[in-house]
Design an enzyme around this catalytic site. Structure first.
Site, PDB file in Angstrom:
ATOM      1  N   HIS A  41      24.200 -16.609  13.268  1.00  0.00           N
ATOM      2  CA  HIS A  41      24.963 -17.775  12.825  1.00  0.00           C
ATOM      3  C   HIS A  41      24.291 -18.372  11.592  1.00  0.00           C
ATOM      4  CE1 HIS A  41      26.906 -18.489  16.899  1.00  0.00           C
ATOM      5  NE2 HIS A  41      25.832 -17.838  17.293  1.00  0.00           N
ATOM      6  N   GLU A 123      20.396 -18.850  14.806  1.00  0.00           N
ATOM      7  CA  GLU A 123      20.901 -19.631  13.683  1.00  0.00           C
ATOM      8  C   GLU A 123      19.974 -19.462  12.486  1.00  0.00           C
ATOM      9  OE1 GLU A 123      23.623 -21.477  13.507  1.00  0.00           O
ATOM     10  OE2 GLU A 123      24.193 -21.973  15.574  1.00  0.00           O
ATOM     11  N   HIS A 159      28.700 -14.387  13.915  1.00  0.00           N
ATOM     12  CA  HIS A 159      29.652 -15.237  14.631  1.00  0.00           C
ATOM     13  C   HIS A 159      31.073 -14.982  14.117  1.00  0.00           C
ATOM     14  CE1 HIS A 159      30.311 -19.570  16.374  1.00  0.00           C
ATOM     15  NE2 HIS A 159      30.831 -18.636  17.141  1.00  0.00           N
ATOM     16  N   ASP A 169      30.756 -18.052   9.917  1.00  0.00           N
ATOM     17  CA  ASP A 169      29.323 -17.924   9.662  1.00  0.00           C
ATOM     18  C   ASP A 169      28.781 -16.597  10.204  1.00  0.00           C
ATOM     19  OD1 ASP A 169      29.865 -19.205  12.276  1.00  0.00           O
ATOM     20  OD2 ASP A 169      27.696 -19.268  12.493  1.00  0.00           O
TER      21      ASP A 169
HETATM   22 ZN   LIG Z   1      28.119 -19.908  14.483  1.00  0.00          ZN
END
Ligand SMILES: [Zn+2]
Length: 198
Positions: A41, A123, A159, A169
């Site tokens: 992400h 992330e 994602h 993303d």
């Molecule tokens: Zn995401």
């Protein structure tokens, strides 16, 4: 950390060397599920601003919703990821990999819905469509290597690939071939654009 030789040290799903910022936004994984997917992400808070602590605050339910106009759009959101990689490559961990973090939402991978059940959420501090920094690729490759020492990770994807049309993303600025090159022969499956340079 290196991408291959280093032996990863895990304790109850927590990776030694990652800065631990425990999030309450998690739960048990379904019984017997294999952790097969590394899900990439991107996030920045406020969007496009790097280096602050608002991502950590969001994932630990300590964000001041009134601190920035954008935060009104996400007021009350309870989310998490297992890991965050900052622009300088610093690695933070919020949820034990043995637990189910709340990062993917409605999603599907190879016909299986609800990717949170069987994935690790990673992330990268960044903005959809923008590029990422070199230390982030190095840290991500090292993290995937460490994950593969402990879990049967079969694929890495974004994602945007498991929630197409809903999520974008990490976006076009993420260099999949670069990540794949860093992982070299240890690479699991990748999205198609990782194989054929764009
Ligand atoms: Zn995401």
């Amino acid at each position: 950390m290196t991408t291959s030789a280093a032996s990863a040290s895990w304790c109850d799903g927590w990776l030694a060397g990652a800065r631990r910022c425990e999030s309450p936004n998690c739960g048990p994984r379904p019984d017997g599920v294999a952790i097969e997917l590394a899900l990439v992400h991107s996030i920045s808070l406020p969007p496009g601003e790097y280096g602050g602590d608002d991502i950590v605050r969001l994932f630990t339910n300590r964000l001041d919703w009134d601190a920035h106009p954008y935060f009104a759009q996400i007021r009350g959101l309870e989310v998490s990821a297992h890991f965050l990689i900052r622009r300088d490559g610093e690695l933070l961990q919020f949820v034990s990999c043995d637990a189910r973090a709340w990062h993917a939402g409605a999603s599907s991978w190879r016909g299986r819905s609800d990717c949170n059940d069987f994935s690790i959420g990673i992330e990268l501090e960044g903005l959809e469509g923008e590029s990422f920094d070199a230390p982030q690729y190095v840290a991500l490759a090292a993290l995937i290597g460490a994950l593969r020492q402990r879990y049967p990770i079969a694929a890495v994807t974004g994602h945007e690939h498991v929630a197409p049309g809903r999520k974008n993303d990490p976006g076009a600025g993420f260099d999949w071939p670069r990540l794949r090159a860093l992982l070299r022969s240890t690479a699991p499956d990748f999205p198609e654009e990782a194989v054929e340079p764009r």
